[in-house]
Design a protein around this motif. Structure first.
Motif, PDB file in Angstrom:
ATOM      1  N   SER A  81      11.367  -0.618 -16.690  1.00 24.92           N
ATOM      2  CA  SER A  81      11.558  -0.474 -15.250  1.00 24.92           C
ATOM      3  C   SER A  81      13.029  -0.577 -14.869  1.00 24.92           C
ATOM      4  N   LEU A  82      13.769  -1.432 -15.587  1.00 27.51           N
ATOM      5  CA  LEU A  82      15.179  -1.645 -15.257  1.00 27.51           C
ATOM      6  C   LEU A  82      16.020  -0.423 -15.567  1.00 27.51           C
ATOM      7  N   PHE A  83      15.720   0.255 -16.692  1.00 27.31           N
ATOM      8  CA  PHE A  83      16.557   1.364 -17.131  1.00 27.31           C
ATOM      9  C   PHE A  83      15.902   2.727 -16.970  1.00 27.31           C
ATOM     10  N   GLY A  84      14.623   2.756 -16.632  1.00 27.64           N
ATOM     11  CA  GLY A  84      13.936   4.030 -16.490  1.00 27.64           C
ATOM     12  C   GLY A  84      14.414   4.808 -15.280  1.00 27.64           C
ATOM     13  N   GLU A  85      14.421   6.120 -15.410  1.00 26.90           N
ATOM     14  CA  GLU A  85      14.883   6.961 -14.308  1.00 26.90           C
ATOM     15  C   GLU A  85      13.943   6.899 -13.122  1.00 26.90           C
ATOM     16  N   SER A  86      12.649   6.700 -13.379  1.00 31.27           N
ATOM     17  CA  SER A  86      11.672   6.722 -12.282  1.00 31.27           C
ATOM     18  C   SER A  86      11.158   5.318 -11.986  1.00 31.27           C
ATOM     19  N   ARG A  87      12.006   4.298 -12.175  1.00 25.82           N
ATOM     20  CA  ARG A  87      11.562   2.935 -11.961  1.00 25.82           C
ATOM     21  C   ARG A  87      11.123   2.736 -10.515  1.00 25.82           C
ATOM     22  N   LEU A  88      10.068   1.963 -10.336  1.00 24.55           N
ATOM     23  CA  LEU A  88       9.564   1.656  -9.002  1.00 24.55           C
ATOM     24  C   LEU A  88       9.989   0.254  -8.607  1.00 24.55           C
ATOM     25  N   ARG A  89      10.401   0.115  -7.391  1.00 27.42           N
ATOM     26  CA  ARG A  89      10.733  -1.196  -6.859  1.00 27.42           C
ATOM     27  C   ARG A  89      10.412  -1.197  -5.372  1.00 27.42           C
ATOM     28  N   GLY A  90      10.302  -2.357  -4.796  1.00 29.19           N
ATOM     29  CA  GLY A  90       9.994  -2.456  -3.377  1.00 29.19           C
ATOM     30  C   GLY A  90       8.873  -3.454  -3.130  1.00 29.19           C
ATOM     31  N   ARG A  91       8.213  -3.316  -1.991  1.00 28.41           N
ATOM     32  CA  ARG A  91       7.131  -4.225  -1.611  1.00 28.41           C
ATOM     33  C   ARG A  91       5.892  -3.427  -1.266  1.00 28.41           C
ATOM     34  N   GLY A 138      -0.675  -2.010  11.050  1.00 31.03           N
ATOM     35  CA  GLY A 138       0.499  -1.817  10.211  1.00 31.03           C
ATOM     36  C   GLY A 138       0.813  -2.972   9.299  1.00 31.03           C
ATOM     37  N   ASP A 139      -0.132  -3.904   9.111  1.00 28.40           N
ATOM     38  CA  ASP A 139       0.128  -5.097   8.302  1.00 28.40           C
ATOM     39  C   ASP A 139      -0.248  -4.944   6.843  1.00 28.40           C
ATOM     40  N   LEU A 140      -0.948  -3.866   6.482  1.00 30.38           N
ATOM     41  CA  LEU A 140      -1.339  -3.623   5.100  1.00 30.38           C
ATOM     42  C   LEU A 140      -1.051  -2.174   4.730  1.00 30.38           C
ATOM     43  N   ASP A 141      -0.623  -1.958   3.484  1.00 25.91           N
ATOM     44  CA  ASP A 141      -0.323  -0.604   3.021  1.00 25.91           C
ATOM     45  C   ASP A 141      -1.517   0.057   2.345  1.00 25.91           C
ATOM     46  N   LEU A 142      -2.265  -0.720   1.563  1.00 25.61           N
ATOM     47  CA  LEU A 142      -3.384  -0.175   0.806  1.00 25.61           C
ATOM     48  C   LEU A 142      -4.547  -1.147   0.888  1.00 25.61           C
ATOM     49  N   VAL A 143      -5.747  -0.627   1.164  1.00 23.75           N
ATOM     50  CA  VAL A 143      -6.932  -1.472   1.313  1.00 23.75           C
ATOM     51  C   VAL A 143      -8.005  -1.024   0.313  1.00 23.75           C
ATOM     52  N   LEU A 144      -8.576  -1.993  -0.383  1.00 18.55           N
ATOM     53  CA  LEU A 144      -9.723  -1.776  -1.270  1.00 18.55           C
ATOM     54  C   LEU A 144     -10.876  -2.584  -0.686  1.00 18.55           C
ATOM     55  N   ALA A 145     -11.866  -1.873  -0.128  1.00 25.84           N
ATOM     56  CA  ALA A 145     -12.906  -2.573   0.613  1.00 25.84           C
ATOM     57  C   ALA A 145     -14.188  -1.742   0.664  1.00 25.84           C
ATOM     58  N   VAL A 255     -14.146   1.853  -1.246  1.00 24.06           N
ATOM     59  CA  VAL A 255     -13.158   2.898  -0.991  1.00 24.06           C
ATOM     60  C   VAL A 255     -11.745   2.342  -1.066  1.00 24.06           C
ATOM     61  N   LEU A 256     -10.802   3.248  -1.290  1.00 24.84           N
ATOM     62  CA  LEU A 256      -9.378   2.960  -1.214  1.00 24.84           C
ATOM     63  C   LEU A 256      -8.813   3.669   0.007  1.00 24.84           C
ATOM     64  N   ILE A 257      -8.043   2.942   0.811  1.00 24.59           N
ATOM     65  CA  ILE A 257      -7.485   3.539   2.032  1.00 24.59           C
ATOM     66  C   ILE A 257      -5.981   3.273   2.078  1.00 24.59           C
ATOM     67  N   PRO A 258      -5.157   4.312   1.924  1.00 26.02           N
ATOM     68  CA  PRO A 258      -3.710   4.147   2.053  1.00 26.02           C
ATOM     69  C   PRO A 258      -3.286   4.249   3.525  1.00 26.02           C
ATOM     70  N   ARG A 259      -2.205   3.590   3.847  1.00 25.18           N
ATOM     71  CA  ARG A 259      -1.676   3.666   5.209  1.00 25.18           C
ATOM     72  C   ARG A 259      -0.650   4.775   5.295  1.00 25.18           C
ATOM     73  N   CYS A 260      -0.770   5.604   6.304  1.00 23.40           N
ATOM     74  CA  CYS A 260       0.208   6.664   6.519  1.00 23.40           C
ATOM     75  C   CYS A 260       1.581   6.046   6.774  1.00 23.40           C
ATOM     76  N   GLY A 261       2.571   6.579   6.087  1.00 26.63           N
ATOM     77  CA  GLY A 261       3.925   6.086   6.282  1.00 26.63           C
ATOM     78  C   GLY A 261       4.361   5.068   5.257  1.00 26.63           C
ATOM     79  N   ALA A 264       4.603   6.158  -0.767  1.00 27.49           N
ATOM     80  CA  ALA A 264       3.561   6.916  -1.465  1.00 27.49           C
ATOM     81  C   ALA A 264       3.576   6.651  -2.966  1.00 27.49           C
ATOM     82  N   ALA A 265       4.762   6.510  -3.569  1.00 33.33           N
ATOM     83  CA  ALA A 265       4.849   6.287  -5.008  1.00 33.33           C
ATOM     84  C   ALA A 265       4.248   4.946  -5.405  1.00 33.33           C
ATOM     85  N   LEU A 266       4.523   3.913  -4.633  1.00 35.40           N
ATOM     86  CA  LEU A 266       3.960   2.598  -4.920  1.00 35.40           C
ATOM     87  C   LEU A 266       2.447   2.612  -4.777  1.00 35.40           C
TER      88      LEU A 266
END
Length: 284
Positions: A81-91, A138-145, A255-261, A264-266
Protein backbone atom coordinates in the motif's frame (compact mmCIF):
# COMPACT_ATOMS: atom_id res chain seq x y z
CA UNK A 1 12.03 -18.24 2.41
CA UNK A 2 8.32 -18.74 3.10
CA UNK A 3 5.99 -18.02 0.18
CA UNK A 4 3.38 -15.36 0.95
CA UNK A 5 0.84 -17.01 -1.37
CA UNK A 6 1.20 -20.21 0.64
CA UNK A 7 0.78 -18.29 3.89
CA UNK A 8 -2.29 -16.52 2.52
CA UNK A 9 -3.93 -19.86 1.71
CA UNK A 10 -2.97 -21.14 5.16
CA UNK A 11 -4.59 -18.16 6.94
CA UNK A 12 -7.73 -18.35 4.78
CA UNK A 13 -8.02 -22.08 5.47
CA UNK A 14 -7.89 -21.38 9.20
CA UNK A 15 -10.58 -18.69 8.86
CA UNK A 16 -12.99 -20.82 6.84
CA UNK A 17 -12.22 -24.34 8.10
CA UNK A 18 -12.74 -25.61 4.55
CA UNK A 19 -10.47 -26.10 1.53
CA UNK A 20 -13.42 -25.46 -0.76
CA UNK A 21 -14.46 -22.22 0.94
CA UNK A 22 -10.86 -21.00 1.18
CA UNK A 23 -10.41 -21.57 -2.55
CA UNK A 24 -13.65 -19.70 -3.32
CA UNK A 25 -12.66 -16.67 -1.28
CA UNK A 26 -9.16 -16.57 -2.76
CA UNK A 27 -10.41 -17.08 -6.32
CA UNK A 28 -8.22 -20.11 -6.96
CA UNK A 29 -8.78 -23.86 -7.33
CA UNK A 30 -9.18 -26.17 -4.36
CA UNK A 31 -6.23 -28.22 -5.58
CA UNK A 32 -4.11 -25.06 -5.55
CA UNK A 33 -4.94 -24.42 -1.89
CA UNK A 34 -4.01 -28.03 -1.12
CA UNK A 35 -0.68 -27.63 -2.92
CA UNK A 36 0.05 -24.40 -1.04
CA UNK A 37 -0.49 -26.12 2.31
CA UNK A 38 1.60 -29.14 1.31
CA UNK A 39 4.50 -26.95 0.13
CA UNK A 40 4.32 -24.86 3.30
CA UNK A 41 4.44 -28.02 5.41
CA UNK A 42 7.39 -29.30 3.35
CA UNK A 43 9.26 -26.01 3.77
CA UNK A 44 8.88 -26.11 7.55
CA UNK A 45 9.14 -29.86 7.96
CA UNK A 46 6.02 -29.94 10.13
CA UNK A 47 2.38 -30.97 9.73
CA UNK A 48 0.34 -27.78 10.02
CA UNK A 49 -3.18 -28.97 9.21
CA UNK A 50 -5.13 -31.96 10.47
CA UNK A 51 -7.74 -33.21 8.00
CA UNK A 52 -10.41 -35.89 8.13
CA UNK A 53 -13.80 -36.38 6.50
CA UNK A 54 -15.54 -34.12 9.01
CA UNK A 55 -13.27 -31.20 9.78
CA UNK A 56 -10.14 -29.22 9.01
CA UNK A 57 -8.21 -27.76 11.91
CA UNK A 58 -4.69 -26.64 12.75
CA UNK A 59 -2.19 -28.80 14.54
CA UNK A 60 -0.21 -27.37 17.46
CA UNK A 61 2.53 -26.40 14.97
CA UNK A 62 -0.07 -24.75 12.77
CA UNK A 63 -1.41 -22.72 15.68
CA UNK A 64 2.13 -21.59 16.47
CA UNK A 65 2.63 -20.43 12.88
CA UNK A 66 -0.72 -18.61 12.58
CA UNK A 67 0.24 -15.38 14.37
CA UNK A 68 3.49 -15.06 12.44
CA UNK A 69 1.70 -15.75 9.14
CA UNK A 70 -0.83 -13.01 9.83
CA UNK A 71 1.96 -10.62 10.78
CA UNK A 72 3.91 -11.33 7.59
CA UNK A 73 0.82 -10.84 5.42
CA UNK A 74 -0.05 -7.66 7.28
CA UNK A 75 3.45 -6.28 6.76
CA UNK A 76 3.33 -7.21 3.08
CA UNK A 77 0.01 -5.38 2.71
CA UNK A 78 1.41 -2.27 4.36
CA UNK A 79 4.47 -2.22 2.12
CA UNK A 80 2.37 -2.79 -1.00
CA UNK A 81 0.00 0.00 0.00
CA UNK A 82 2.86 2.37 0.80
CA UNK A 83 4.67 1.94 -2.52
CA UNK A 84 1.91 0.74 -4.83
CA UNK A 85 0.75 3.05 -7.57
CA UNK A 86 -2.93 2.43 -6.79
CA UNK A 87 -2.65 2.53 -3.00
CA UNK A 88 -5.88 3.39 -1.21
CA UNK A 89 -5.99 5.72 1.74
CA UNK A 90 -8.63 7.81 3.45
CA UNK A 91 -11.65 7.20 5.68
CA UNK A 92 -14.61 4.89 5.11
CA UNK A 93 -17.68 4.85 7.36
CA UNK A 94 -19.35 1.43 7.38
CA UNK A 95 -22.72 0.66 8.93
CA UNK A 96 -23.63 -2.98 9.63
CA UNK A 97 -26.81 -4.45 11.07
CA UNK A 98 -26.49 -6.13 14.47
CA UNK A 99 -27.11 -9.71 13.33
CA UNK A 100 -24.52 -9.58 10.54
CA UNK A 101 -21.86 -8.50 13.04
CA UNK A 102 -22.42 -11.61 15.14
CA UNK A 103 -21.88 -14.04 12.29
CA UNK A 104 -19.79 -12.75 9.41
CA UNK A 105 -18.02 -9.46 10.01
CA UNK A 106 -14.74 -10.59 11.60
CA UNK A 107 -13.23 -12.28 8.56
CA UNK A 108 -14.30 -9.40 6.29
CA UNK A 109 -12.57 -6.84 8.51
CA UNK A 110 -9.45 -9.02 8.82
CA UNK A 111 -9.07 -9.13 5.05
CA UNK A 112 -9.81 -5.42 4.60
CA UNK A 113 -7.26 -4.11 7.11
CA UNK A 114 -4.64 -6.52 5.73
CA UNK A 115 -5.20 -5.41 2.13
CA UNK A 116 -5.79 -1.69 2.80
CA UNK A 117 -3.85 -0.75 5.95
CA UNK A 118 -3.84 2.98 5.10
CA UNK A 119 -7.64 3.22 5.17
CA UNK A 120 -9.28 4.32 8.43
CA UNK A 121 -12.47 2.30 8.84
CA UNK A 122 -15.19 3.63 11.13
CA UNK A 123 -17.73 0.97 12.09
CA UNK A 124 -21.30 1.63 13.26
CA UNK A 125 -23.54 -1.22 14.42
CA UNK A 126 -27.29 -0.59 14.65
CA UNK A 127 -30.71 -1.70 13.41
CA UNK A 128 -31.10 -1.66 9.63
CA UNK A 129 -33.65 1.15 9.62
CA UNK A 130 -31.41 3.29 11.85
CA UNK A 131 -28.47 2.73 9.50
CA UNK A 132 -30.57 3.86 6.54
CA UNK A 133 -31.52 7.03 8.40
CA UNK A 134 -27.88 7.75 9.25
CA UNK A 135 -26.87 7.24 5.63
CA UNK A 136 -29.61 9.62 4.45
CA UNK A 137 -28.11 12.23 6.79
CA UNK A 138 -24.65 11.69 5.29
CA UNK A 139 -23.19 9.95 8.35
CA UNK A 140 -22.41 6.61 6.68
CA UNK A 141 -20.74 5.79 3.36
CA UNK A 142 -21.63 2.11 2.99
CA UNK A 143 -24.40 0.11 4.68
CA UNK A 144 -24.74 -3.68 4.97
CA UNK A 145 -28.21 -4.40 6.28
CA UNK A 146 -31.60 -6.05 5.77
CA UNK A 147 -34.57 -4.95 3.70
CA UNK A 148 -38.16 -6.17 3.35
CA UNK A 149 -39.18 -8.32 0.40
CA UNK A 150 -40.42 -6.02 -2.35
CA UNK A 151 -38.07 -3.15 -1.53
CA UNK A 152 -35.59 -2.23 -4.24
CA UNK A 153 -32.91 -0.10 -2.60
CA UNK A 154 -29.38 -1.47 -2.49
CA UNK A 155 -27.38 -4.25 -4.15
CA UNK A 156 -28.89 -7.63 -3.29
CA UNK A 157 -26.45 -10.08 -1.68
CA UNK A 158 -28.79 -12.90 -0.74
CA UNK A 159 -32.24 -13.75 0.56
CA UNK A 160 -33.14 -16.16 3.34
CA UNK A 161 -36.07 -17.08 5.59
CA UNK A 162 -36.72 -15.80 9.09
CA UNK A 163 -37.46 -18.49 11.67
CA UNK A 164 -38.94 -18.73 15.17
CA UNK A 165 -36.41 -19.84 17.81
CA UNK A 166 -36.71 -20.86 21.46
CA UNK A 167 -34.80 -22.84 24.06
CA UNK A 168 -37.80 -25.10 24.63
CA UNK A 169 -40.55 -24.62 22.01
CA UNK A 170 -43.14 -26.56 24.01
CA UNK A 171 -42.70 -24.29 27.02
CA UNK A 172 -42.63 -21.11 24.90
CA UNK A 173 -45.94 -22.02 23.20
CA UNK A 174 -47.72 -23.05 26.39
CA UNK A 175 -49.28 -19.70 27.38
CA UNK A 176 -52.20 -17.76 25.94
CA UNK A 177 -49.96 -15.07 24.40
CA UNK A 178 -46.70 -15.79 22.60
CA UNK A 179 -43.76 -14.27 24.55
CA UNK A 180 -41.58 -12.36 22.08
CA UNK A 181 -37.95 -11.36 22.51
CA UNK A 182 -37.18 -8.59 20.03
CA UNK A 183 -35.10 -5.63 18.98
CA UNK A 184 -36.77 -2.25 19.66
CA UNK A 185 -38.64 -0.48 16.83
CA UNK A 186 -37.97 0.08 13.95
CA UNK A 187 -36.60 -3.48 13.79
CA UNK A 188 -37.43 -5.36 10.56
CA UNK A 189 -37.55 -8.78 12.24
CA UNK A 190 -39.79 -7.45 15.02
CA UNK A 191 -42.23 -5.98 12.51
CA UNK A 192 -42.32 -9.16 10.39
CA UNK A 193 -43.03 -11.31 13.47
CA UNK A 194 -45.79 -9.06 14.79
CA UNK A 195 -47.50 -8.75 11.40
CA UNK A 196 -47.41 -12.53 10.89
CA UNK A 197 -49.01 -13.15 14.28
CA UNK A 198 -51.62 -10.42 13.73
CA UNK A 199 -52.63 -11.93 10.37
CA UNK A 200 -53.34 -15.22 12.12
CA UNK A 201 -55.03 -13.40 15.03
CA UNK A 202 -52.57 -14.93 17.49
CA UNK A 203 -52.01 -13.11 20.78
CA UNK A 204 -48.47 -11.99 21.59
CA UNK A 205 -46.60 -9.87 24.12
CA UNK A 206 -43.09 -8.43 24.24
CA UNK A 207 -41.26 -9.90 27.24
CA UNK A 208 -37.78 -8.60 26.45
CA UNK A 209 -36.49 -5.72 24.32
CA UNK A 210 -32.79 -5.14 23.69
CA UNK A 211 -30.74 -3.38 21.02
CA UNK A 212 -28.00 -6.01 21.22
CA UNK A 213 -28.27 -9.46 19.66
CA UNK A 214 -26.09 -10.87 22.44
CA UNK A 215 -28.65 -9.59 24.96
CA UNK A 216 -31.57 -11.06 23.03
CA UNK A 217 -29.74 -14.36 22.69
CA UNK A 218 -29.07 -14.49 26.42
CA UNK A 219 -32.76 -13.91 27.13
CA UNK A 220 -33.80 -16.64 24.69
CA UNK A 221 -31.28 -19.10 26.10
CA UNK A 222 -32.66 -18.35 29.56
CA UNK A 223 -36.08 -19.49 28.34
CA UNK A 224 -37.80 -16.09 28.45
CA UNK A 225 -39.54 -16.50 25.11
CA UNK A 226 -39.29 -16.70 21.33
CA UNK A 227 -36.69 -14.95 19.16
CA UNK A 228 -36.90 -14.34 15.38
CA UNK A 229 -33.69 -14.47 13.34
CA UNK A 230 -32.52 -15.37 9.81
CA UNK A 231 -32.03 -19.13 9.72
CA UNK A 232 -28.30 -19.04 9.00
CA UNK A 233 -27.78 -16.71 11.98
CA UNK A 234 -29.68 -18.78 14.54
CA UNK A 235 -27.69 -18.69 17.81
CA UNK A 236 -26.45 -21.95 19.29
CA UNK A 237 -28.60 -23.37 22.07
CA UNK A 238 -31.92 -22.44 20.45
CA UNK A 239 -34.28 -24.73 18.54
CA UNK A 240 -36.26 -23.77 15.44
CA UNK A 241 -40.01 -23.96 15.98
CA UNK A 242 -41.73 -25.90 13.14
CA UNK A 243 -43.86 -23.93 10.71
CA UNK A 244 -47.02 -25.85 11.61
CA UNK A 245 -46.97 -24.42 15.14
CA UNK A 246 -46.48 -20.74 14.32
CA UNK A 247 -47.15 -18.65 11.18
CA UNK A 248 -44.61 -18.90 8.39
CA UNK A 249 -42.45 -15.77 8.33
CA UNK A 250 -41.54 -13.93 5.16
CA UNK A 251 -37.95 -13.89 3.93
CA UNK A 252 -35.59 -10.97 4.37
CA UNK A 253 -32.95 -9.74 1.96
CA UNK A 254 -29.45 -8.54 2.79
CA UNK A 255 -28.16 -5.66 0.71
CA UNK A 256 -25.22 -3.32 0.25
CA UNK A 257 -26.02 0.37 -0.14
CA UNK A 258 -23.33 2.91 -1.11
CA UNK A 259 -23.81 6.61 -0.48
CA UNK A 260 -23.72 8.89 -3.48
CA UNK A 261 -20.72 11.17 -3.31
CA UNK A 262 -18.57 8.90 -1.14
CA UNK A 263 -15.14 7.67 -2.26
CA UNK A 264 -16.04 5.15 -4.96
CA UNK A 265 -12.68 3.34 -4.87
CA UNK A 266 -12.85 2.75 -1.12
CA UNK A 267 -16.45 1.55 -1.28
CA UNK A 268 -15.74 -0.80 -4.16
CA UNK A 269 -12.73 -2.28 -2.35
CA UNK A 270 -14.79 -3.13 0.73
CA UNK A 271 -17.88 -4.11 -1.28
CA UNK A 272 -15.83 -6.61 -3.30
CA UNK A 273 -14.61 -8.31 -0.11
CA UNK A 274 -18.13 -8.48 1.31
CA UNK A 275 -19.57 -9.95 -1.89
CA UNK A 276 -16.71 -12.46 -2.21
CA UNK A 277 -17.17 -13.74 1.34
CA UNK A 278 -20.94 -13.63 1.84
CA UNK A 279 -22.62 -14.29 -1.50
CA UNK A 280 -20.96 -17.65 -2.39
CA UNK A 281 -22.14 -19.25 0.87
CA UNK A 282 -25.78 -18.60 -0.01
CA UNK A 283 -25.48 -19.25 -3.73
CA UNK A 284 -24.19 -22.69 -2.84
Amino acid sequence: MLNLHHLNSFVMLQQTGSFTEAATRLGIGQSTVTQHIQRLEKSLGRQLVFRDTHQVKLTAEGEALLGYARGMLDMNGKVASLFGESRLRGRLRLGVSEDVVASRLTSILEDFIRLYPLVDLELTVALSAVLYQMQDLGDLDLVLAKRHIGETHGRLLYREPLVWLARDPDVALRGDALPLIAFPPPSITRRVAQEALDREKMAWRIVCTCGSLSGLTAAARAGMGVLVQPRSMAPAGLKEIPGDRLPVLEDVEFVLIPRCGADAALMEALSSLIVAQIAPQHQA
